[in-house]
Structures are given as C-alpha cells and as structure tokens.
Design a protein around this motif. Sequence first.
Motif, mmCIF file in Angstrom:
data_model
loop_
_atom_site.group_PDB
_atom_site.id
_atom_site.type_symbol
_atom_site.label_atom_id
_atom_site.label_comp_id
_atom_site.label_asym_id
_atom_site.label_seq_id
_atom_site.Cartn_x
_atom_site.Cartn_y
_atom_site.Cartn_z
ATOM 1 N N LEU A 1 0.783 -1.107 -0.115
ATOM 2 C CA LEU A 1 -0.048 0.061 -0.048
ATOM 3 C C LEU A 1 0.971 1.490 0.073
ATOM 4 C CD1 LEU A 1 -2.809 -1.256 2.308
ATOM 5 C CD2 LEU A 1 -3.239 -0.284 0.090
ATOM 6 N N MET A 2 1.915 1.302 0.745
ATOM 7 C CA MET A 2 2.707 2.404 0.749
ATOM 8 C C MET A 2 3.393 2.682 -0.502
ATOM 9 S SD MET A 2 2.824 3.796 3.941
ATOM 10 C CE MET A 2 2.386 3.305 5.502
ATOM 11 N N ALA A 3 3.784 1.464 -1.111
ATOM 12 C CA ALA A 3 4.227 1.697 -2.663
ATOM 13 C C ALA A 3 3.374 2.084 -3.632
ATOM 14 C CB ALA A 3 5.050 0.224 -3.006
ATOM 15 N N ALA A 4 2.159 1.591 -3.291
ATOM 16 C CA ALA A 4 1.233 1.964 -4.437
ATOM 17 C C ALA A 4 0.330 3.378 -4.400
ATOM 18 C CB ALA A 4 0.014 0.933 -4.361
ATOM 19 N N LEU A 5 0.361 3.883 -3.087
ATOM 20 C CA LEU A 5 -0.136 5.104 -3.010
ATOM 21 C C LEU A 5 0.901 6.249 -3.163
ATOM 22 C CD1 LEU A 5 -2.184 4.332 0.246
ATOM 23 C CD2 LEU A 5 -3.182 4.775 -2.029
ATOM 24 N N PRO A 6 0.231 7.406 -3.743
ATOM 25 C CA PRO A 6 1.132 8.598 -4.011
ATOM 26 C C PRO A 6 1.109 9.649 -2.772
ATOM 27 C CG PRO A 6 -1.059 8.795 -5.172
ATOM 28 C CD PRO A 6 -1.194 7.424 -4.529
ATOM 29 N N GLY A 7 1.888 10.561 -2.850
ATOM 30 C CA GLY A 7 1.751 11.591 -2.031
ATOM 31 C C GLY A 7 2.316 11.212 -0.343
ATOM 32 N N ALA A 8 2.015 12.130 0.299
ATOM 33 C CA ALA A 8 2.548 12.071 1.782
ATOM 34 C C ALA A 8 1.483 11.000 2.561
ATOM 35 C CB ALA A 8 2.861 13.232 2.358
#
Lengths: 431, 431
Positions: free
Chosen positions: A99-106
């Motif tokens: 999820l951290m890899a797939a989601l953009p932004g902060a």
Amino acid sequence: MSAHAFPPSPNLALDELVNHRRRAGQPLIHLGFGESQLPVPDFLADRLHAGAARNRYGQIGGEIDCREAAAGYFTRRGLRTHADQVVMAPGSKPVLLALMAALPGAVVLPRPCWVTYEPQARLFAREVVGVPVPPQCGGVPDPDRLVPALRAARRAGLRPRSIVLTLPDNPTGTHAPAAVVRRLAEIADDWDLLVISDEIYRDIVHPPGDAITSPAEFIPDRTVVTSGLSKSLALGGWRIGFARFPDTVDGLALQSRVIGLASEIWSSLAGPMQEVARYALSEPPELRRHLAASTRLHGAVAGAVHEVMTGAGASSRPPTGGFYVYPDFAPIRGRLAKMGIRDSATLERHLLDRVGVAVLGGHHFGDDPSALRFRAATSMLYGESDEERWLALESTDPVALPHIERLLDTLSDAFHTLTGYSTRSPVVALR
Amino acid sequence: MSAHAFPPSPNLALDELVNHRRRAGQPLIHLGFGESQLPVPDFLADRLHAGAARNRYGQIGGEIDCREAAAGYFTRRGLRTHADQVVMAPGSKPVLLALMAALPGAVVLPRPCWVTYEPQARLFAREVVGVPVPPQCGGVPDPDRLVPALRAARRAGLRPRSIVLTLPDNPTGTHAPAAVVRRLAEIADDWDLLVISDEIYRDIVHPPGDAITSPAEFIPDRTVVTSGLSKSLALGGWRIGFARFPDTVDGLALQSRVIGLASEIWSSLAGPMQEVARYALSEPPELRRHLAASTRLHGAVAGAVHEVMTGAGASSRPPTGGFYVYPDFAPIRGRLAKMGIRDSATLERHLLDRVGVAVLGGHHFGDDPSALRFRAATSMLYGESDEERWLALESTDPVALPHIERLLDTLSDAFHTLTGYSTRSPVVALR
C-alpha cells in the motif's frame, strides 16, 4: 532514509537482544515484543496439515475459498464484503508495504504509532506527516490537531493523500471511540485522504463484548482495512494477513496495483496458510471459544500491568484493546532525572540494564523522545511453558495463577524500587 | 516504472488467464507458468504438521537449526558455509527484492532473464543494464559483450554495481558452463560488481549427475547465492527461500541491511516452513530419492518438448537445467509472417488464441521483442491428477506414459499445423 543503511525493526531487534541476554543467563522480564505467546490449538495445527496439498502458487491475491472466508469475516462485522475485494498476504506487514508503494503523496501517521509504518513509507520515498494522538486514546491523530497539520503540510509543499489509523492501537493498547473515528472520517473525506485502517487487533478488545468502530463504517469508499491472524490467534510466526479494498472503481484499481506489487514481492500467501485462514476466518465455534479465552487473558494481564505502572507513579490510559500498556512517567520526572533518566531512550536503557525489564521506548514509535513513555507488551507474561500458557488461557482469573502472580510481583517490586513511589504492594490492588 | 501503475508479473498473470479460460471450457496446453506440478510427498506434509508449534516470529533471518541446515546444504555443494551467513525468507523472491533495495547503483541483467528482476530493480529506482546471453547458454550475459556494455553504461553516467546470474536459467532451461562462469567472475572482480547468483534451479540439471558451477566457487567474497525449495521440491505454493552471503565484513554488512529490510517487509519465514526447510535442507535419503525422480522427469519431458520445437522448425538450445525450453522460430520467420506473426507478442497471442498453447513470449523476459522466441515451461505436462503425476514421477520412461504421450502428440500436431514444417510425427523421435 537510505535503504543502504536500513536498521532492523526495533521491535524484532529487541526481541533478539533479549533472547541473547537470556541465553547468557541474565534474568529479564520481557515486555518488549508485540507477540501473543500462546500455544497453537490442535484444530489449527490439523488445518495446517490438511493444507499441505496446496503447493501451487495459485492466485496472487489468494484462492477464492480463502478470500470468501475473509469476506464473511468482514461481513459479520458490519462491513458487507465480497471475495473480489480481498487480498491475502504473508502477514499484514507486506500488504501495508505494498500500500505504501502503491499510494502517491505523503502519508499521515499518528504519533506514537507502530514502528513499521514510517520505515515502509521511507523505503518508497514517501513523506510522513506525524500528528500526536489525543489524550483519551492512541492509534489516531488528534482530530483537533489534524486539520492544522494538514494545512501546514500543504504549505510545506507536501501532498498528504493517505492516513493510517490503528484500531485497536499498538503501542497504546487503546482504541478510539466511535465519535473520534467519525470526526477523522469527516476530515479524511474533506481532504480526499485514503484511510488505511490497521485492524489487526480488532478481535482483542476490553472489556469483552466491546467493539471497535472502523472508519469503513463511515467512509467505505475511501477505507482500506488490513488485518491478520498474528495477534488474535497468536500466529505471528505463521504469517497470515489480509486486506479489504473499497468496492469502487478507485478501490479496485488500488487493489489491482497492490496485486501487481504482490506479484513482484511475495507471489502469494503460502497455500497451507490459506487453508488455515479459510478455516479460521469462517469462525467455527471452537475457534470463537479459543478467541474469547485469549481475549479475556489479554485483558486481565494488560489490566494488571496497567495497575503496576500507575501504582509506580505513571499516568497511563486504561487498556481497551490489544495487549499493551503505554505509561508516561512524567509525574515523577524529577525523581527519575536524579538517576540520569531524562528521556525515553535513557528510561528504556535503565529498565533493561538496571531493572531487568525489556520495553520499547516511545521514541521508537515516533513519540516525543523527551517524554518518559514506553510500550509494555503484556502478552509475554503468560508462562514459560506451553503447560503454563494453557493454564493461563483456561483460567477465569489468570492473574491469580501462581506463575503469573509471581511475575507481576517481580515487576511491581522492580518498578517500586525504580520509582520509590508506591508504598503498598500494587499486586494487592490487582484483584 | 511508477509503483502507482504496477502491472502483475506476466508469469502469474498468464497462469490466472489460463485457469480462467479453462474454467470457461477452452482446452489449452499450459506451458506458460514456471511451476513444477508435482504432488507433495507425505514426508514433507508431516514435517509441516510437526512445525505447527513454531508460531513465534523468531529471528528475522530464520532460526538457528534451519540456518544450520541451509549451511550444510551449501557446504555439501563445495561452498563451505556457516549458519550466520544464511537468511531464510518466504521465497527467494522477497530476498531478491531486499537485495535490490539494499544494493546501490545500476544492476546488470542477462537478456532474456526471469520476469521479476527488472520490476524489482525499478521499484527502488535502480537502473538496469541488459546484456544479451551468449549463443550456447542463457542465464548469464555474454562475456564477450559484458565489458563493452559496462563501459557504455559508465559513459552514460550509470554506476553498475551488481550483476544477476541465473544458474540454471529461467527462461532458457540451460546453465552456463564452468568456463563461462569463470570469465564472468573475472569481469565481476575487475569491475567491482557484486554477483547475485540465483540458483533456485540448482538441483535440477540434465543429464542427472551433471552440476552447475557457481560463481561463488571463484569469487566467494563478492557472490550472494539465492535459492529455495519451490522448484526442486515443487513447493512453489509453500514459499520457502534462502540466501547465502559472503563471509566477509562487506558481505555480512550487506546481509545485515537485508535483514533490516526483511524486518520491515516480511518479518520472518513462517515457522512451520522453517521446520520443512530444516528437514529438506538436511537432505535425508527419502528426500534425495524424491529429488532424483523429479529431476529425471523434468529432464525427460523438457527433452521431449525440445524435440517438438526443433521438429517444428525452431532452433533451440538443448535443455540442461530446470524445466524450460526456449525455442527461436527465426528459421521459419517467412512462413509465420504470412499468418501475421512478426514478433514474440504476436507469436504468443497466436499460440494462445489459435493453437491452444499458452507460453510467455520472449519480450516478457526482456528479450528482443522482434525475435520469435518464447519460453515453454514443460513442468505442467505431468498429468491432470495427482495419480497421473505420481505415475510420471515413478516411471523410468515418463514420456512413454499414455497421458504424457497424448499431450506431447497434441502439442506436436499443434506446432506442425502452425509451421507446416515437419513431415514426420515428432513424437516418434522422442524416444
């Protein structure tokens, strides 16, 4: 953080250190590791054996029977779910990583929070916005401070796009009340944030019968729920996790990106573990009884350790979930300062070297390093042998069992010696 | 490659597509997935059951008994190893991922190579330098082309710091001779490259009794070996992998970074799987017998499929390891062009839609997309049921078994129809 110098998770590293010192003969009370130390019931071992024939890689996100069982698990908890919304994984850790890899932004994190969220985010160069938790509960940013923090982040050029909640929480051993979750859901909606709701402790709440409120109840279209069997069934070493994605075009597109990443990171959850998950997530009666006994034990011992800590002069939220206590020794800061204890790192070190108690200082969880806080994992106190642990599990008053009472006495004495605060034996107050 | 649009591994994705089409009633010969489809012997299932009590997270890199067994496995293969050099993981895939994250600079890959190396490198923004394999074998960059490619990469501002070899190779089903490995080792030494030697097919070589030469025999100080039980023991769905690091300050520092990453990605290999690995890597007689039978079967069927492909007009290196054939239909390019087949993508599509054979085109492995190459995974031809697969495993002449002969006949007819090349029945030539 550069991946070229990536330290091990402090949680796992401390566990290795404690085991090393114990092998060297040093007696230690180990409150440093978030592991439920309970034995494996035969009905789970038998399922593992039955799953041996599942030696194919199979579908990346899990076989249909396993995902259907996970869908049923969520549906019975008020979140109607179909199997296509589910991804199985070898633990909730890799699915959170994907999820951290797939989601953009902060990403917005509560402070304190579980040790792994931030390193995972940093691994993919995601910026982190930390927001302190409210006074009454951990696992969520204080709603009163979240909007100002989001505004400040935007002014600093960041683009917050997601937020992690932990319900119930590690490290504080509490869960946010429904009203707080609702306010956070409203803010997430206003600010177009995806919510990652880490509910791996969902089935461990105190008192029994209480329940968490998931943000997915308010904002299902923007909430991903992650969970696993590591905590509720004491199967950390079996590595079984899963996630539920929103049943929307965007939600399923995110799921598809996570599955793409899964195919390059872990391929699939091990087949025999899928058989275990299929069985466990269908929640047959013997499993529900086992879970209820485990939860009662977690609650009783967490409550007893809470009394030890407050009896020794700390302030601490009463535990309402998981198996943690998160005391704050600010009330006796002056006394501790005389012993050279000025922050959570020196407190942790003093407890390990001088008092014989292993805990993780608040700084490991992103908390203010100058605060005198630590996490005590209370799930390591159930016994030295499986026999003692079964006794604990089957007892209606586990803190009265001699082997647990003895440990709690030792712990109480140790903290009494440290703080000189309490004149009575806190153990008397436990029951 | 942005993680925000991360497609699933083509290998796993094609397997899902084939299973979907088969459920919809389309008959397909599935040569598209690198999975050894053999049943699980009872002695492995029993070990899994015995490992049920291993429900603790344990050490990140694996418990000592498991790492000692892995050390013995390497030592028996001429690479003296102690347990502290070993890291266990849920498959070799995550350990390769952690290596990609831990290593700085650009990575050199053979072309073609396994589908996952490049996406893993891209996930951590590592540059990739692809170098074609030599004519006689796959899995390694052609030594004659490697130095010019390294020079060109440096001129382009890249800093190549590591190189991946696959011994034996997926997709070509061959392994590099000792002389080639030695030349590569010399170049790696000259250019200060860390070698990642992916030896997951190490125990599957043809003819039986042959063996690969690992670069670790020449340059142990700069070689990390990765392996696992997915291929040799047909346990892909059990997810058991491991790695061996150099016994040097630098090697153990790299291992320590990988363990740090492991603690944030996968925590540990599932405990019951560690019990399986401990047993399997100690290689008791019943396991060695099973492995020998499996290897004989893989070799016989790969050899038969190789004859089908060359009989249909392709050139193809004879298989010497693993369970793959990698034909090149360049010799009949003109004939195929009349059917609209101009590259590996149209060849793959035509085979799937018109011929009923699922393969992965060479472009998925980073090969020249205009070449008419594909990978045929031959390990899916052993039977439709466990009964048929046990028969295949126990036979001294498995390609003569009716259920396998029938499949090979169908395959041969399909390719004959496609290419019109062969006038004899290739199956006659098989035995």
